[in-house]
Design an enzyme around this catalytic site. Structure first.
Site, short mmCIF file in Angstrom:
data_model
loop_
_atom_site.label_atom_id
_atom_site.label_comp_id
_atom_site.label_asym_id
_atom_site.label_seq_id
_atom_site.Cartn_x
_atom_site.Cartn_y
_atom_site.Cartn_z
N GLY A 236 -11.92 5.72 15.96
CA GLY A 236 -10.48 5.98 15.45
C GLY A 236 -10.53 7.52 14.92
N GLY B 253 -7.36 8.91 13.89
CA GLY B 253 -6.23 9.13 13.12
C GLY B 253 -6.48 10.10 11.98
N GLY C 267 -10.01 9.14 10.12
CA GLY C 267 -10.90 9.57 11.14
C GLY C 267 -11.01 10.81 11.41
N HIS D 108 8.48 -2.92 6.28
CA HIS D 108 9.26 -1.50 5.83
C HIS D 108 10.73 -1.74 5.73
CE1 HIS D 108 10.38 2.32 5.44
NE2 HIS D 108 9.24 2.91 5.22
N ARG E 2 9.14 -0.85 -1.39
CA ARG E 2 9.25 -1.46 -0.07
C ARG E 2 9.36 -2.88 -0.04
NH1 ARG E 2 5.52 2.53 3.42
NH2 ARG E 2 6.86 4.32 3.02
N HIS F 154 5.13 -3.26 9.31
CA HIS F 154 4.65 -1.78 9.18
C HIS F 154 3.32 -1.51 8.89
CE1 HIS F 154 5.49 2.32 8.38
NE2 HIS F 154 5.18 2.18 7.11
#
Lengths: 251, 230, 639
Positions: free
Chosen positions: C41, C43, C46, C267, C331, C402
């Protein structure tokens, strides 16, 4: 609506590939372009045929995965729009839609409409970074950056690396992509230190991997889904020229 | 030169095209100024012929002339190399292609360039080479000194309808070429400034109209005016 | 039974991380080059980890399913990243950020971890700025901040509505630098299908090359999962359609305990579903609630156009119910309030499943230009999808699946219950308790990737310097590879009628209806049976086209759906177990008379940790008690 699709099918990188015509009925105006392709794939699978492979992920125009050449336009006929953001409202009943993968020597086709854009990573590796090791950074507010510069850097930084600039360019040049990164960093004091070296290295890598040359035609600018401007290319040229001519010989 | 040209960085090649191109534009302006003097008939085309003589014999002009040819060749070779690379960058073409309206003429630089090149060869063999290497140009004497009567040659040529038409077409093509070239040169040099670029684009447009207009107005005047009968 | 120990360092809360940092074992630079780290991963968490670990000298092998790390779904985070810089002089501090996150998470997160996250947040901003992230600035040239839901200070740094993209690209560029140096090797278009554990330690992974279909073995001294969340369990969510739980689930099946799986954030401001073909929902940043006002008509089923409804016939229900925070409530609160209004029949739009988010007053007060500067790209995005112009008519929004607060259980070192297996970013459960505050995920991901993991991983690897390079010829690799291949063959052999997507959609609907914004015992029990039935049907009627030996997107999806069934059942089990309402987990049985969530601290003040015992067996529950020594447990009120 009922539409006719003409889609490039290619089993893998080595296969030859050809256009295949599909008639698709009951397409809803409310579909996005990719949802229309999902719908096509469903019908193909139910008929025991192989679905059309295409890259996509976020489906909200930010990840840069998707990219189809639709009716002669990179990302289709809408402006400032990625393929996944394109809606079927842009088409009408009876339309014939030709869908091709990005075409460039540097972007070989992997399968159907999926191309290999890993050369973009290679260009980034050549210098698309600021060499700031984790932990070495000074307090974030210690270097004020004029708002105009920060905004301009942001405008350059919005590139999603989709490759539409390459796809749209008649020369298959990647200069808009490369210049966006060079321009972003050159506009920021943090990036100034390495700006010349960065321009030299990224341009060298860009040339090496087989993209064409820029002829300032501007197709890239009109097709960039994020609205990147040719001024970035000019900025890159400036950086490059100073790196090659003004700067001392690098050792 | 060919192989090493291939290996120059893309931007280096663009910069060469731009600088050389801008130099060639300056040459065109000088050439145009000279051409206008052919319209002055007093004293048997003395001004034109003397100016042409000066251009053909002055040492400094001769040095510049060598440079000019060199630049022209560089412009052509680099242009061809760029084009070959550009074609090579997309081995498989698109089936369907929509055209963008931005900088229309930029799509045809190699084509307009090639046609202009053909014109140049004809042009050289008609005037430049003739005067330089043959005795085919008539002579004329001013103040006891012999000159090539290139003025006469020009007037004769410009009385030929076919030649005039070819000449005008060549300059329209040059206009197309310049239309993209001028502003493009600035972009290539990195001189794209939000404040000045619109002005540069206008200058480019004006140049791309005025230069061909200037060049073509001369044969038209000569062709249609009785005053220039020879 | 698997043992777990949170390994929280001794000492006062504010000192724990410093104490820990100076007491962890170190690996000398020469030895680092002998150690291989597998990172799955790429992102924000990562990529940040890859660049930091590479800089330190480790050999990192990084994997992602996209064609390049820059596309990971961190890219879609819009609003911002929090830090306790207190640039606004509005009373912010590390402690206050810590407190807001603990309270925002409804007191279901570990104090020590959260404090550390708040502590490194400032350094993270410094790092991102140095990496060239063009955060918004004021005319002075200094960094700008805005406020976000659930807090009363302005501590959110942002880059228009593309903060996640900019942060990810910053981390990605640092990672590319390490690739160029040979310290990080990038394997893109790879799907992790299994974890390889040798003698109780994570030693490698099995991947499928998504281009060739080849099954590959990769070995390392340890494995880091930064594989994100599983919000796609609902099929329609704000996540990228490729996001999945498979890597985390594979680790779970090999012994990594899973914590709080049912804590999944809905969300409040997503563009509502338009039709049945839809493949995903698009988020509208929470930052919009800074200037937008949420309302529904006061009259039930009011069919008038939004602009035709006069001011006094509008119900600004968030401002009415929560005067202190108004439109900026957290939220979970905002989502439930929208659901409450729509369920009661006040919803707007064709389906009645949406509420208005109105910028009329903000535009009147600040001018169109100012609003455009702040939210221009979000307005455009909205316009592109719906065809409505938010400058003129109010946006319509509705909650959507979300972010997953739940995830792999990790200790203070971010290590899971499998030795040498780490989980960072959204993939772990650590910081956000039962509800994440806006702009908290970028903060957590970058903090853990840049600064926390690189310290704590050394503590483990220091004992590994004598372990030679791990060979992929070990029988455990063979076994894992064989199992993976068998699973693929099984999927290919079913040859039924329905596509993986069909099953995913149906599963998503069950989960959204019964294990979404509101849950109750009966519904959850029903959902469990429905999921089990659907799963049985899946194994009988799945259709995967083409072959496994080539690029096959249907096969990828099928594999992910298998694991979604697993996590779905665990989510339901977890939701059934937690009979209180807290954060995003709302049990209808546990609410106050005015419909607010009712936490039962005496019974549920623990992290629910689940152990996998085998296919078709219910998970076993373990509890990590949550001890609050530094905050006062309060009713979480935003009134």
């Amino acid at each position: 609506m009922n539409i006719t699709l003409e889609i490039w099918r290619q089993k893998d990188a080595k296969s030859k590939g050809k256009f295949v015509i599909y008639k698709l009925n009951d397409v809803s105006e409310e579909m996005s372009f990719l949802e229309m392709l999902d719908f096509l794939n469903n019908t193909l699978i139910s008929k025991g045929e192989s679905p059309v492979a295409f890259d996509h992920d976020c489906r909200e125009g930010i990840c840069g995965s998707c990219g189809l050449y639709i009716n002669g336009w990179a990302h289709g006929p809408a402006h400032l729009t990625t393929t996944c953001e394109l809606r079927m409202t842009k088409f009408k009943d009876g339309d014939k839609i030709t869908i091709e993968p990005w075409r460039s020597k540097a972007f070989p086709v992997i399968k159907d409409l999926i191309v290999d854009r890993s050369v973009f990573d290679k260009i980034m590796q050549a210098g698309g970074f600021i060499s700031a090791n984790s932990g070495a950074a000074p307090e974030a507010n210690s270097i004020p950056i004029p708002k105009d510069n920060a905004d301009a850097a942001f405008d350059a930084a919005v590139c999603i690396g989709c490759g539409a600039c390459v796809a749209a360019c008649k020369n298959s040049s990647a200069m808009l992509f490369v210049s966006a990164k060079i321009s972003q960093f050159a506009l920021l004091p943090q990036g100034k230190t390495e700006a010349k070296e960065r321009a030299r290295k990224m341009v060298a890598k860009m040339d090496e991997v087989g993209f064409g040359n820029c002829t300032n035609t501007g197709s890239c600018e009109t097709r960039c889904p994020k609205g990147l401007k040719l001024t970035h290319i000019a900025k890159m040229n400036r950086e490059f020229i100073t790196a090659k001519i003004v700067a001392e010989k690098s050792t | 030169m060919g192989n090493s040209t291939f290996h120059l960085a893309s931007i280096t090649k663009k910069v060469i095209m731009a600088l050389v191109g801008l130099f060639l534009v300056m040459f065109l302006l000088v050439h145009l100024g000279l051409n206008f003097t052919v319209l002055i008939l007093e004293g048997d085309r003395e001004i034109f012929n003397k100016a042409a003589h000066f251009m053909g014999t002055n040492l400094i002009v001769k040095i510049v002339e060598v440079g000019l040819f060199g630049f022209l060749i560089v412009h052509i070779i680099v242009g061809i190399v760029l084009q070959l690379q550009n074609w090579g960058a997309r081995p498989k073409r698109y089936k369907k292609r929509a055209t963008t309206q931005l900088s229309f003429f930029s799509r045809y630089m190699i084509h307009t360039g090639a046609l202009i090149f053909i014109f140049l060869i004809i042009h050289f063999s008609d005037f430049y080479f003739k005067a330089k290497f043959t005795d085919l140009v008539p002579l004329i004497t001013y103040d006891g000194k012999e000159y090539h009567d290139l003025g006469l040659l020009t007037l004769q040529k410009f009385k030929m309808g076919g030649f005039v038409i070819g000449y005008i077409i060549a300059f329209i093509l040059l206009g197309f070429h310049l239309n993209h070239a001028f502003q493009s040169a600035f972009q290539s040099m990195g001189w794209n400034h939000s404040r000045y670029m619109p002005f540069i684009k206008k200058v480019g447009l004006v140049i791309s109209i005025l230069i061909p207009l200037g060049f073509t107005i001369i044969p038209l005047v000569i062709y249609f005016s009785e005053a220039y009968s020879v | 039974m698997i043992k777990f120990d949170a390994k929280i360092p001794e000492g006062p809360l504010t000192e724990k991380w410093s104490i820990h940092k100076r007491s962890v074992k170190l690996v000398n630079p020469a030895n680092k080059t002998k150690l291989d780290i597998i990172l799955v991963g790429t992102g924000l968490a990562g990529a940040a980890a890859a660049s930091s670990l590479g800089e330190l000298g480790y050999n990192v092998k990084a994997f992602c399913f996209q064609d390049t790390p820059r596309r990971a779904h961190s890219v879609a985070a819009q609003g911002g990243i929090n830090a306790a810089k207190n640039y606004r002089n509005d009373g912010d501090s590390v402690y206050r950020l810590f407190y807001d996150v603990i309270k925002g998470g409804d007191f279901r997160a570990r104090e020590a971890n959260v404090y550390r996250a708040a502590e490194v947040s400032n350094q993270t901003i410094d790092q991102l700025v140095a990496a060239g992230v063009p955060f918004a600035r004021e005319y002075s040239g200094y960094l700008d901040n805005r406020s976000f839901g659930g807090v009363q200070v302005s501590r959110t740094f942002y880059a228009k509505g593309q903060t996640g993209q900019q942060c990810l690209l910053g981390a990605y560029s640092g990672m590319m630098r390490q690739v160029a140096k040979g310290k990080v090797t990038m394997y893109s278009r790879r799907d992790m299908l299994d974890l390889v554990v040798i003698d109780g330690k994570a030693r490698g992974i099995i991947t499928r090359n998504l281009v060739t279909g080849e099954i590959e073995r990769h070995a390392g001294h340890c494995v880091v999962l930064a594989t994100g969340g599983y919000g796609t369990i609902y099929y329609l969510s704000t996540l990228a359609v490729g996001s999945n739980v498979s890597a985390a689930w594979a680790a779970h099946k090999k012994g990594a305990l899973f914590a709080n799986p049912s804590f999944i954030q809905i969300h409040p401001t997503s563009i509502p579903q338009l039709n049945d073909y839809q493949a995903k929902l698009t988020l509208m940043s929470e930052s919009l609630r800074n200037d937008g006002r949420i309302w529904v008509p006061k009259k039930k089923g009011d069919a008038r156009a939004a602009n035709d409804i006069p001011e006094d016939e509008r119900d600004y229900y968030l401002e009415r119910r929560y005067p202190a925070f108004g439109n900026l409530v957290p939220r979970d609160v905002a989502s439930r309030a929208a659901k409450e209004r729509c369920d009661a029949g006040y919803g707007v739009g064709k389906t009645g499943l949406s509420v208005y988010l109105d910028f009329k007053d903000a535009i009147k007060k600040q001018g169109k230009k100012a609003i455009e500067n702040k939210y221009g790209n979000l307005f455009e995005l909205y316009y592109k999808i719906t065809g409505d112009n938010p400058y003129e008519v109010p946006m319509r929004i509705y909650p959507a699946g979300h972010y997953t607060m739940g995830g792999l259980w990790v200790d203070y070192n971010l290590m899971t219950t499998i030795e040498g297996l780490y989980a960072i970013g959204e993939a772990n459960f650590s910081d956000h308790g039962a509800n994440r505050l806006g702009a908290g995920s970028l903060m957590q991901c970058s903090g853990e990737g840049y600064f926390i993991l690189p310290v704590t991983i050394g503590d483990y690897l220091a004992d590994e310097i004598k372990t030679p390079r791990i060979s992929t010829d070990h029988p455990e690799f063979e076994k894992a590879e064989k199992e993976v291949k068998e699973k693929i063959d099984k999927l290919m052999a079913i040859n039924g009628k329905q596509t993986p997507t069909t099953f995913h959609k149906r599963l998503g609907k069950i989960m959204w209806d019964y294990c979404g914004m509101a849950r109750n015992e009966k519904g959850l029990q029903k959902a469990m049976i429905m999921v089990q039935e659907l799963e049985e049907e899946f194994w009988k009627d799945l259709k995967v086209s083409d072959s496994a030996k080539e690029l096959n997107q249907e096969l990828e999806k099928a594999g992910h759906v298998v694991d979604f069934f697993g996590i779905a059942k665990l989510m339901i089990q977890d939701a059934l177990n937690r009979k209180e309402s807290c954060g995003a987990h709302f049990r209808e049985e546990s609410q106050t008379p005015d419909g607010e969530a009712k936490r039962i601290h005496s019974e549920y003040s623990y992290v629910a940790i689940w152990e996998y015992l085998g296919e078709d067996k219910p998970h076993t529950l373990h509890k990590e008690p949550l001890v609050f020594e530094n905050v006062e447990l309060k009713e979480r009120s935003y009134k």
